[in-house]
Design an enzyme around this catalytic site. Structure first.
Site, PDB file in Angstrom:
ATOM      1  N   CYS A   1       0.818  -1.223   0.000  1.00 61.81           N
ATOM      2  CA  CYS A   1       0.000   0.000   0.000  1.00 61.81           C
ATOM      3  C   CYS A   1       0.850   1.271   0.000  1.00 61.81           C
ATOM      4  O   CYS A   1       0.370   2.335  -0.397  1.00 61.81           O
ATOM      5  CB  CYS A   1      -0.942   0.010   1.196  1.00 61.81           C
ATOM      6  SG  CYS A   1      -2.103  -1.364   1.194  1.00 61.81           S
TER       7      CYS A   1
ATOM      8  N   HIS B   1      -3.275   7.566   1.711  1.00 63.82           N
ATOM      9  CA  HIS B   1      -3.667   6.231   1.255  1.00 63.82           C
ATOM     10  C   HIS B   1      -5.104   5.994   1.710  1.00 63.82           C
ATOM     11  O   HIS B   1      -5.456   6.264   2.860  1.00 63.82           O
ATOM     12  CB  HIS B   1      -2.721   5.200   1.868  1.00 63.82           C
ATOM     13  CG  HIS B   1      -3.152   3.795   1.657  1.00 63.82           C
ATOM     14  ND1 HIS B   1      -3.545   3.317   0.431  1.00 63.82           N
ATOM     15  CD2 HIS B   1      -3.260   2.752   2.524  1.00 63.82           C
ATOM     16  CE1 HIS B   1      -3.873   2.047   0.547  1.00 63.82           C
ATOM     17  NE2 HIS B   1      -3.714   1.682   1.809  1.00 63.82           N
TER      18      HIS B   1
ATOM     19  N   ASN C   1      -9.941   0.166  -0.717  1.00 59.91           N
ATOM     20  CA  ASN C   1      -8.487   0.238  -0.610  1.00 59.91           C
ATOM     21  C   ASN C   1      -7.876  -0.398  -1.865  1.00 59.91           C
ATOM     22  O   ASN C   1      -7.953  -1.613  -2.045  1.00 59.91           O
ATOM     23  CB  ASN C   1      -8.042  -0.512   0.653  1.00 59.91           C
ATOM     24  CG  ASN C   1      -6.540  -0.486   0.859  1.00 59.91           C
ATOM     25  OD1 ASN C   1      -5.779  -0.096  -0.032  1.00 59.91           O
ATOM     26  ND2 ASN C   1      -6.106  -0.919   2.023  1.00 59.91           N
TER      27      ASN C   1
HETATM   28  N1  ACO Z   1     -18.922  -7.354   8.613  1.00 57.42           N
HETATM   29  C1  ACO Z   1     -19.414  -7.547   9.843  1.00 57.42           C
HETATM   30  N2  ACO Z   1     -18.657  -7.804  10.901  1.00 57.42           N
HETATM   31  C2  ACO Z   1     -17.322  -7.866  10.709  1.00 57.42           C
HETATM   32  C3  ACO Z   1     -16.748  -7.669   9.451  1.00 57.42           C
HETATM   33  C4  ACO Z   1     -17.612  -7.422   8.368  1.00 57.42           C
HETATM   34  N3  ACO Z   1     -17.146  -7.214   7.120  1.00 57.42           N
HETATM   35  N4  ACO Z   1     -15.400  -7.792   9.571  1.00 57.42           N
HETATM   36  C5  ACO Z   1     -15.157  -8.044  10.860  1.00 57.42           C
HETATM   37  N5  ACO Z   1     -16.310  -8.108  11.540  1.00 57.42           N
HETATM   38  C6  ACO Z   1     -16.521  -8.373  12.958  1.00 57.42           C
HETATM   39  C7  ACO Z   1     -15.392  -9.124  13.593  1.00 57.42           C
HETATM   40  O1  ACO Z   1     -15.486 -10.501  13.329  1.00 57.42           O
HETATM   41  C8  ACO Z   1     -15.610  -8.795  15.039  1.00 57.42           C
HETATM   42  O2  ACO Z   1     -16.606  -9.617  15.531  1.00 57.42           O
HETATM   43  P1  ACO Z   1     -16.531 -10.243  17.028  1.00 57.42           P
HETATM   44  O3  ACO Z   1     -16.536  -9.041  17.919  1.00 57.42           O
HETATM   45  O4  ACO Z   1     -17.750 -11.073  17.097  1.00 57.42           O
HETATM   46  O5  ACO Z   1     -15.236 -11.003  17.067  1.00 57.42           O
HETATM   47  C9  ACO Z   1     -16.150  -7.368  15.002  1.00 57.42           C
HETATM   48  O6  ACO Z   1     -16.605  -7.144  13.661  1.00 57.42           O
HETATM   49  C10 ACO Z   1     -15.132  -6.330  15.358  1.00 57.42           C
HETATM   50  O7  ACO Z   1     -13.940  -6.614  14.623  1.00 57.42           O
HETATM   51  P2  ACO Z   1     -12.708  -5.665  14.685  1.00 57.42           P
HETATM   52  O8  ACO Z   1     -11.609  -6.244  13.871  1.00 57.42           O
HETATM   53  O9  ACO Z   1     -12.422  -5.325  16.115  1.00 57.42           O
HETATM   54  O10 ACO Z   1     -13.315  -4.363  13.983  1.00 57.42           O
HETATM   55  P3  ACO Z   1     -12.637  -2.986  13.733  1.00 57.42           P
HETATM   56  O11 ACO Z   1     -13.463  -1.900  14.239  1.00 57.42           O
HETATM   57  O12 ACO Z   1     -11.184  -3.019  14.127  1.00 57.42           O
HETATM   58  O13 ACO Z   1     -12.705  -2.877  12.160  1.00 57.42           O
HETATM   59  C11 ACO Z   1     -11.274  -3.137  10.258  1.00 57.42           C
HETATM   60  C12 ACO Z   1     -12.066  -3.836  11.348  1.00 57.42           C
HETATM   61  C13 ACO Z   1     -12.245  -2.346   9.390  1.00 57.42           C
HETATM   62  C14 ACO Z   1     -10.566  -4.186   9.448  1.00 57.42           C
HETATM   63  C15 ACO Z   1     -10.278  -2.187  10.911  1.00 57.42           C
HETATM   64  O14 ACO Z   1      -9.536  -2.848  11.904  1.00 57.42           O
HETATM   65  C16 ACO Z   1      -9.331  -1.597   9.920  1.00 57.42           C
HETATM   66  O15 ACO Z   1      -9.706  -0.896   9.010  1.00 57.42           O
HETATM   67  N6  ACO Z   1      -8.041  -1.837  10.115  1.00 57.42           N
HETATM   68  C17 ACO Z   1      -7.049  -1.311   9.223  1.00 57.42           C
HETATM   69  C18 ACO Z   1      -6.780  -2.341   8.246  1.00 57.42           C
HETATM   70  C19 ACO Z   1      -6.518  -1.815   6.880  1.00 57.42           C
HETATM   71  O16 ACO Z   1      -6.957  -0.769   6.476  1.00 57.42           O
HETATM   72  N7  ACO Z   1      -5.800  -2.630   6.157  1.00 57.42           N
HETATM   73  C20 ACO Z   1      -5.541  -2.373   4.810  1.00 57.42           C
HETATM   74  C21 ACO Z   1      -4.147  -2.684   4.444  1.00 57.42           C
HETATM   75  S1  ACO Z   1      -3.028  -1.712   5.317  1.00 57.42           S
HETATM   76  C22 ACO Z   1      -3.416  -0.280   4.898  1.00 57.42           C
HETATM   77  O17 ACO Z   1      -3.752  -0.068   3.766  1.00 57.42           O
HETATM   78  C23 ACO Z   1      -3.365   0.725   5.933  1.00 57.42           C
END
Ligand code: ACO
Length: 325
Positions: free
Chosen positions: A115, A252, A282
């Site tokens: 990324c 990004h 993304n």
């Molecule tokens: N739909 C519904 N529920 C979901 C989904 C979905 N698509 N994905 C995860 N969940 C659930 C999880 O299973 C979890 O359930 P649980 O509590 O029963 O275990 C709950 O939602 C909370 O999950 P978290 O991972 O704590 O949610 P969070 O608020 O952290 O959001 C996310 C997740 C969106 C992935 C976030 O952590 C994020 O954006 N992280 C950055 C990752 C990123 O952007 N990566 C891209 C590559 S690196 C970069 O480009 C920066």
């Protein structure tokens, strides 16, 4: 004292025709449009058609950038293409673009910083121009991330999209002050201790397959907010500029919450942040040039504007670039 700068001379982008709305994922997964919007800001993304490859996207973006700059392929002497989803393990995707745009001399190569790839590619292009190795460099970010997604993993597959963006940089003599046009500073970082947080579980020398994305989302989120603000500040300091000098923050596009929190830390008001994540998801290395090109096509970018770009991704690898438009 005069100095050589890499100055923007045209940008363009391309998005595949197929638009995938959030609701489509809810037909096969336990997810919803509401969850994806609230947690990420993403509403839709584009996916490449069957048979449409990363080089096809890159070539279309390159042609758009050439048209925007009033140039042809013969005017370009180097291509630096950032991608984590190349057409093949080799040759580089960049050489396919080289041939397609009618560039018969010079050189083309890919770089891989996931990324953060576009920021790393900008730094390479800057070095090539400043060292006299190239006069005009086509810098591309292009991805078909839909090809490396696990469509049974709701925590990753809803986040990514496909697309390409391109920016042409050309050698110009400037005054050597922070008021110059062009790339004023870049800041690059990586830390291999964090490979387990975000990676693809395949590769030519391990599984012999392309693999799919694996991610510890919450951990990445925390690293992103801290490291993006740090690197953005570092690029500004190297350029001899301050937060208040930023006209546009072009981050990004991974997650609206990450972008908002980083902008707050950098002291850039949200109205000065270019946001396209709602429409693109993304797109990894393509996300910054896509956002830049969209902002340019909307007439937002004016000559003299200070554009701060920052990105983080697998590696971890992260960096920023300060460019006066
Ligand atoms: N739909 C519904 N529920 C979901 C989904 C979905 N698509 N994905 C995860 N969940 C659930 C999880 O299973 C979890 O359930 P649980 O509590 O029963 O275990 C709950 O939602 C909370 O999950 P978290 O991972 O704590 O949610 P969070 O608020 O952290 O959001 C996310 C997740 C969106 C992935 C976030 O952590 C994020 O954006 N992280 C950055 C990752 C990123 O952007 N990566 C891209 C590559 S690196 C970069 O480009 C920066």
């Amino acid at each position: 004292m005069t100095t050589i700068r890499a100055v923007a001379r045209g940008c363009g982008h391309y998005l595949p025709a197929r638009v995938v709305e959030n609701a489509e994922f809810a037909t096969t997964l336990d997810t919803s449009d509401e969850w994806i919007r609230a947690r990420t800001g993403i509403e839709r993304r584009h996916f490449a058609a069957e048979g449409e490859s990363t080089s096809d996207l890159a070539i279309a973006a390159a042609r758009a950038a050439l048209a925007d700059g009033g140039l042809t392929g013969a005017d370009i002497d180097a291509i630096v293409l950032a991608t984590a989803t190349p057409d093949n393990t080799f040759p580089s995707t960049a050489v396919r673009v080289q041939t397609a745009i009618g560039m018969k001399a010079g050189f083309a190569f890919d770089i891989q910083a996931v990324c953060a790839g576009f920021v790393f590619a900008l730094a390479q292009a800057d070095a090539l121009i400043r060292s006299g190795s190239a006069e005009r460099v086509l810098v591309i970010g292009a991805e078909t991330f839909s090809r490396i997604l696990d469509f049974t993993d709701r925590a990753t597959c809803v986040l990514f999209g496909d697309g390409a963006g391109a920016l042409i940089l050309e050698r110009q003599e400037q005054t050597g002050t922070s008021g110059d046009r062009g790339l004023l500073a870049t800041d690059l970082n990586s830390d291999g201790r964090y490979t387990d947080l975000l990676y693809v579980d395949g590769g030519p020398s391990t599984t012999g397959t392309a693999g799919v994305v694996r991610m510890a989302g919450q951990e990445i989120f925390k690293h992103a907010v801290i490291k993006l603000a740090q690197t953005g500040g570092a690029a500004l300091a190297k350029a001899g500029l301050e937060k208040a000098d930023v006209t546009w923050l072009v981050p990004h596009q991974a997650n609206l919450r990450i972008m908002t929190m980083t902008a707050q830390k950098l002291g850039v008001p949200i109205e000065r942040v270019v946001v396209t994540v709602q429409d693109h998801g993304n797109t990894s290395a393509a996300s910054i040039p896509l956002a830049l090109s969209v902002a340019n096509s909307e007439g937002k970018l004016r000559r003299g504007d200070l554009v701060l770009m920052e990105a983080i991704g697998g590696g971890l690898a992260w960096g920023a670039a300060a460019l006066r438009w």
